[in-house]
Design a protein around this motif. Structure first.
Motif, PDB file in Angstrom:
ATOM      1  N   ALA A  16     -33.549  78.265  37.218  1.00 48.64           N
ATOM      2  CA  ALA A  16     -34.884  78.673  36.767  1.00 48.64           C
ATOM      3  C   ALA A  16     -35.078  78.343  35.290  1.00 48.64           C
ATOM      4  CB  ALA A  16     -35.088  80.168  37.012  1.00 48.64           C
ATOM      5  N   HIS A  17     -34.048  78.559  34.500  1.00 51.23           N
ATOM      6  CA  HIS A  17     -34.117  78.278  33.066  1.00 51.23           C
ATOM      7  C   HIS A  17     -34.294  76.775  32.816  1.00 51.23           C
ATOM      8  CE1 HIS A  17     -33.446  79.653  28.945  1.00 51.23           C
ATOM      9  NE2 HIS A  17     -32.759  78.549  28.761  1.00 51.23           N
ATOM     10  N   ALA A  18     -33.548  75.957  33.538  1.00 54.20           N
ATOM     11  CA  ALA A  18     -33.661  74.501  33.390  1.00 54.20           C
ATOM     12  C   ALA A  18     -35.050  74.017  33.813  1.00 54.20           C
ATOM     13  CB  ALA A  18     -32.579  73.800  34.205  1.00 54.20           C
ATOM     14  N   LEU A  19     -35.552  74.545  34.918  1.00 59.35           N
ATOM     15  CA  LEU A  19     -36.899  74.170  35.361  1.00 59.35           C
ATOM     16  C   LEU A  19     -37.950  74.587  34.331  1.00 59.35           C
ATOM     17  CD1 LEU A  19     -36.863  74.910  39.177  1.00 59.35           C
ATOM     18  CD2 LEU A  19     -37.286  72.701  38.083  1.00 59.35           C
ATOM     19  N   ALA A  20     -37.781  75.756  33.753  1.00 58.25           N
ATOM     20  CA  ALA A  20     -38.723  76.206  32.716  1.00 58.25           C
ATOM     21  C   ALA A  20     -38.724  75.231  31.549  1.00 58.25           C
ATOM     22  CB  ALA A  20     -38.364  77.613  32.250  1.00 58.25           C
ATOM     23  N   GLY A  21     -37.540  74.777  31.148  1.00 52.19           N
ATOM     24  CA  GLY A  21     -37.455  73.792  30.069  1.00 52.19           C
ATOM     25  C   GLY A  21     -38.192  72.515  30.417  1.00 52.19           C
ATOM     26  N   GLN A  22     -38.005  72.046  31.648  1.00 53.84           N
ATOM     27  CA  GLN A  22     -38.700  70.830  32.083  1.00 53.84           C
ATOM     28  C   GLN A  22     -40.209  71.050  32.069  1.00 53.84           C
ATOM     29  OE1 GLN A  22     -37.189  68.329  35.330  1.00 53.84           O
ATOM     30  NE2 GLN A  22     -39.147  68.635  36.337  1.00 53.84           N
ATOM     31  N   TYR A  23     -40.659  72.182  32.609  1.00 50.66           N
ATOM     32  CA  TYR A  23     -42.095  72.461  32.671  1.00 50.66           C
ATOM     33  C   TYR A  23     -42.710  72.642  31.287  1.00 50.66           C
ATOM     34  CZ  TYR A  23     -41.207  73.330  37.640  1.00 50.66           C
ATOM     35  OH  TYR A  23     -40.836  73.221  38.955  1.00 50.66           O
ATOM     36  N   LEU A  24     -41.892  73.059  30.318  1.00 48.03           N
ATOM     37  CA  LEU A  24     -42.387  73.223  28.950  1.00 48.03           C
ATOM     38  C   LEU A  24     -42.395  71.910  28.168  1.00 48.03           C
ATOM     39  CD1 LEU A  24     -40.696  76.617  28.070  1.00 48.03           C
ATOM     40  CD2 LEU A  24     -43.166  76.165  28.193  1.00 48.03           C
ATOM     41  N   GLY A  25     -41.925  70.836  28.804  1.00 45.13           N
ATOM     42  CA  GLY A  25     -41.986  69.525  28.168  1.00 45.13           C
ATOM     43  C   GLY A  25     -40.719  69.073  27.457  1.00 45.13           C
ATOM     44  N   MET A  26     -39.629  69.778  27.675  1.00 42.58           N
ATOM     45  CA  MET A  26     -38.374  69.348  27.065  1.00 42.58           C
ATOM     46  C   MET A  26     -38.001  67.956  27.574  1.00 42.58           C
ATOM     47  SD  MET A  26     -37.634  71.846  25.125  1.00 42.58           S
ATOM     48  CE  MET A  26     -39.070  72.876  24.966  1.00 42.58           C
ATOM     49  N   LYS A  27     -37.259  67.213  26.776  1.00 43.07           N
ATOM     50  CA  LYS A  27     -36.885  65.836  27.121  1.00 43.07           C
ATOM     51  C   LYS A  27     -35.519  65.742  27.779  1.00 43.07           C
ATOM     52  CE  LYS A  27     -40.657  64.306  25.375  1.00 43.07           C
ATOM     53  NZ  LYS A  27     -41.759  64.107  26.255  1.00 43.07           N
ATOM     54  N   LEU A  28     -34.730  66.799  27.693  1.00 35.19           N
ATOM     55  CA  LEU A  28     -33.430  66.858  28.364  1.00 35.19           C
ATOM     56  C   LEU A  28     -33.028  68.317  28.498  1.00 35.19           C
ATOM     57  CD1 LEU A  28     -31.003  67.573  26.117  1.00 35.19           C
ATOM     58  CD2 LEU A  28     -31.466  65.233  25.463  1.00 35.19           C
ATOM     59  N   ILE A  29     -32.038  68.558  29.343  1.00 36.53           N
ATOM     60  CA  ILE A  29     -31.481  69.892  29.504  1.00 36.53           C
ATOM     61  C   ILE A  29     -30.016  69.823  29.080  1.00 36.53           C
ATOM     62  CG2 ILE A  29     -30.890  71.725  31.153  1.00 36.53           C
ATOM     63  CD1 ILE A  29     -33.943  71.393  30.672  1.00 36.53           C
ATOM     64  N   TYR A  30     -29.584  70.779  28.264  1.00 36.64           N
ATOM     65  CA  TYR A  30     -28.219  70.816  27.760  1.00 36.64           C
ATOM     66  C   TYR A  30     -27.550  72.094  28.269  1.00 36.64           C
ATOM     67  CZ  TYR A  30     -24.444  70.085  24.321  1.00 36.64           C
ATOM     68  OH  TYR A  30     -23.243  69.860  23.705  1.00 36.64           O
ATOM     69  N   LEU A  31     -26.538  71.932  29.103  1.00 39.24           N
ATOM     70  CA  LEU A  31     -25.729  73.052  29.568  1.00 39.24           C
ATOM     71  C   LEU A  31     -24.497  73.128  28.677  1.00 39.24           C
ATOM     72  CD1 LEU A  31     -25.842  72.398  33.426  1.00 39.24           C
ATOM     73  CD2 LEU A  31     -27.361  73.836  32.051  1.00 39.24           C
ATOM     74  N   GLU A  32     -24.312  74.241  28.011  1.00 40.72           N
ATOM     75  CA  GLU A  32     -23.249  74.381  27.013  1.00 40.72           C
ATOM     76  C   GLU A  32     -22.401  75.601  27.343  1.00 40.72           C
ATOM     77  OE1 GLU A  32     -20.720  74.080  24.460  1.00 40.72           O
ATOM     78  OE2 GLU A  32     -22.269  72.687  23.833  1.00 40.72           O
ATOM     79  N   ALA A  33     -21.110  75.382  27.557  1.00 41.87           N
ATOM     80  CA  ALA A  33     -20.188  76.487  27.810  1.00 41.87           C
ATOM     81  C   ALA A  33     -19.643  77.059  26.508  1.00 41.87           C
ATOM     82  CB  ALA A  33     -19.034  76.021  28.703  1.00 41.87           C
ATOM     83  N   GLY A  34     -19.833  76.368  25.404  1.00 41.04           N
ATOM     84  CA  GLY A  34     -19.339  76.805  24.102  1.00 41.04           C
ATOM     85  C   GLY A  34     -18.258  75.864  23.604  1.00 41.04           C
ATOM     86  N   SER A  35     -18.259  75.626  22.323  1.00 46.46           N
ATOM     87  CA  SER A  35     -17.282  74.723  21.730  1.00 46.46           C
ATOM     88  C   SER A  35     -15.871  75.221  22.000  1.00 46.46           C
ATOM     89  CB  SER A  35     -17.534  74.630  20.225  1.00 46.46           C
ATOM     90  OG  SER A  35     -16.618  73.741  19.638  1.00 46.46           O
TER      91      SER A  35
END
Length: 106
Positions: A16-35
């Motif tokens: 849902a969070h990734a789809l929200a980013g796409q719908y808001l016009g983001m150009k990519l989705i970044y999944l980050e587990a932490g450095s």
């Protein structure tokens, strides 16, 4: 930033969070587990998100060996981030690249 991470077992929230980013016009989705994360983003989350978005999917954190790099790419990562792994062992880039090189010709 005061934000709380999405629990790794909540695939539905991550999607849902990734789809929200796409719908808001983001150009990519970044999944980050932490450095330097102990565990990378799971293949199930990567697959579930890749199946519903039309954007490049960047995955980072915890990708510290050829096996975890290959798993992320096979699950659908467009780009992987291996910063800490390469910083800790500059020679590991060759092994990681060799493991995922097959994807370049797809």
């Amino acid at each position: 930033s005061g934000t709380r991470p999405i629990p790794m077992e909540r695939v539905d929230i991550a999607v849902a969070h990734a789809l929200a980013g796409q719908y808001l016009g983001m150009k990519l989705i970044y999944l980050e587990a932490g450095s330097g994360a102990k565990y990378p983003v799971s293949s199930s989350i990567i697959k579930a998100i890749k199946n519903v978005i039309d954007l490049p999917l960047v995955v980072g954190g915890g990708i510290n060996n050829p096996k975890s790099a290959k798993e992320a790419v096979e699950a659908g990562a467009s780009i992987i981030v291996t910063g800490t792994a390469i910083e800790n062992n500059p020679n590991s880039i060759q092994a990681i690249t060799k493991e995922i090189h097959w994807r370049i010709n797809d």
